[in-house]
Design a protein around this motif. Sequence first.
Motif, short mmCIF file in Angstrom:
data_model
loop_
_atom_site.label_atom_id
_atom_site.label_comp_id
_atom_site.label_asym_id
_atom_site.label_seq_id
_atom_site.Cartn_x
_atom_site.Cartn_y
_atom_site.Cartn_z
N LYS A 180 -36.66 41.03 -31.64
CA LYS A 180 -37.41 39.80 -31.39
C LYS A 180 -36.45 38.63 -31.09
O LYS A 180 -36.67 37.85 -30.16
N ARG A 181 -35.36 38.56 -31.89
CA ARG A 181 -34.40 37.48 -31.69
C ARG A 181 -33.68 37.61 -30.35
O ARG A 181 -33.47 36.61 -29.64
N LEU A 182 -33.31 38.82 -29.99
CA LEU A 182 -32.63 39.02 -28.71
C LEU A 182 -33.53 38.64 -27.54
O LEU A 182 -33.07 38.01 -26.57
N LEU A 183 -34.79 39.03 -27.60
CA LEU A 183 -35.71 38.68 -26.52
C LEU A 183 -35.91 37.18 -26.44
O LEU A 183 -36.01 36.61 -25.33
N PHE A 184 -35.95 36.53 -27.59
CA PHE A 184 -36.07 35.07 -27.61
C PHE A 184 -34.84 34.42 -26.97
O PHE A 184 -34.97 33.49 -26.17
#
Length: 510
Positions: A180-184
């Motif tokens: 989720k953090r990487l996609l953000f």
Amino acid sequence: MAESISSGLSNLDLDADTTTASNGSTAELKATIQALVERGRILHEEVETYVAAVLAKQKVAKVQNPVEYRNLRNDMKNELAFLKKIAGSNMDEEKARHYIVSSNLLYYEALWSAAKQFSGLQSFRKYFFWDRHTAPAGKHTAKGLSLAKGNQAKGKTAALVDIVAEEGSEWIRVSTVSEKRLLFDLAKLGWMNDSDSDDDMPDAQPSSWEDDDDDDQVDVVKNARELARASRANPIRGRPPNVHFVLTRIVEGKTQAIDTIIDKIRATGAVVQCATDIPPSVPLDSVLSQLLVDRSRALSETLNIDCTILLALISDISHKPCPILDWYPGEVRAQITEEAEEHLLPTHLYPAIGAHPMVCTREAADQMNLIVQTLATDTEKLRADLLLGQGDLQGRSTEQLVAEWASISDHEIPKGFKLPIHATTVNMDTLTDGLPTVATTVAADLGHLNKSIFLYGWSKGLTTLSANRGRARQIESIINEHGLKDGEAGPHIWLCGESRSLIAKHGRRR
């Protein structure tokens, strides 16, 4: 010792979704905090057990490069104190949940679990430079720098290595970043992934990642590129350390954008382990011995013994207590005093030699014999003949030589100890044939004796046992300066921390 951390990394989770009690129950929140404290306690105790083993090993055997464990130890200690503070406070539930989410326990558990998959742990949480002249003045060594957490002085030319393993040849970086953090982060950089098309994503492997702009990459890709640069600038025996990335919360093959990030990390040459590839954490007692630095693991089957070790093996100083006579040179007097505490044979040489067959060059044997003729006591002369199976002892069996060797020593010999050392004649004109190009430069910088010893070991793929620190460092410096090509390897030199002179039966002036 407390029970080992046995759960796999897939179970190590401190997300806000799982740490926040969904029904607002104070009892559930307290139970969550206590569970975290227990995990922190187990982690801290394992690390303390490891540190105690490191200190015990270093106490009995002097090492050239002591293990840098302080960052690991302090981090684990501080994390446990942080968790206990939450447990013992009267803060409201919202604040407590915020503190729980701020905990670094997940990362430290992942780091320690990863460390237990390797051997020869040398240091933790250490920065290595690839452009040292821009590094903070007065705060770094030639190889790396340990900085306090949050220190911003490192600038952009230092890469953080979480674990330095295999005595320097393996660098491990652990990341607990979520998908989720990487996609953000990708979205913030402008890389949109609204469809199955690749059109909105950068190429996974450009012609050269070094031509790509780091500012357009997520942090984990930047980290990989920094580590690639730093590894080239900090070679071990002429080769850059291998870089490993452990991505504990990333699954490969699930999301196109995430796979692109993984490809970019691999493009730097790093090995990547994703969540499904990470083995379960293992009990400490099953791997503790392999975590400790033990240079004998990498020794060749047959050992090449240089002149300094030949002399150390036959010296009276190495085998029995020797009185300090007033006419002994200062070096000999110091060695006798040192031997009373260090015991060179049982703590250094015998553990390395073990049952390995040994060889030496004829030049090394001749140099030892020349010194023996000049300085040796009768027992040192006898050991020289036993060591090489020469003189009146020529033709004696291994059993006979070893039995007599043991009879004139206070130290127990290792099981399978083999005598004699075979002295081999080398062709000095062809020693560099088949070796990396840099071997010619090394040979030109060495005298006849050291050239015969070190290049013979290199050419035959043998570990050379030596106490000649000056020559070993000279060779390492030349190779690191000129480098090696892919597939090439430098010589393997096992450097003994101490040397021993012959005791000298004749008076010689200090």
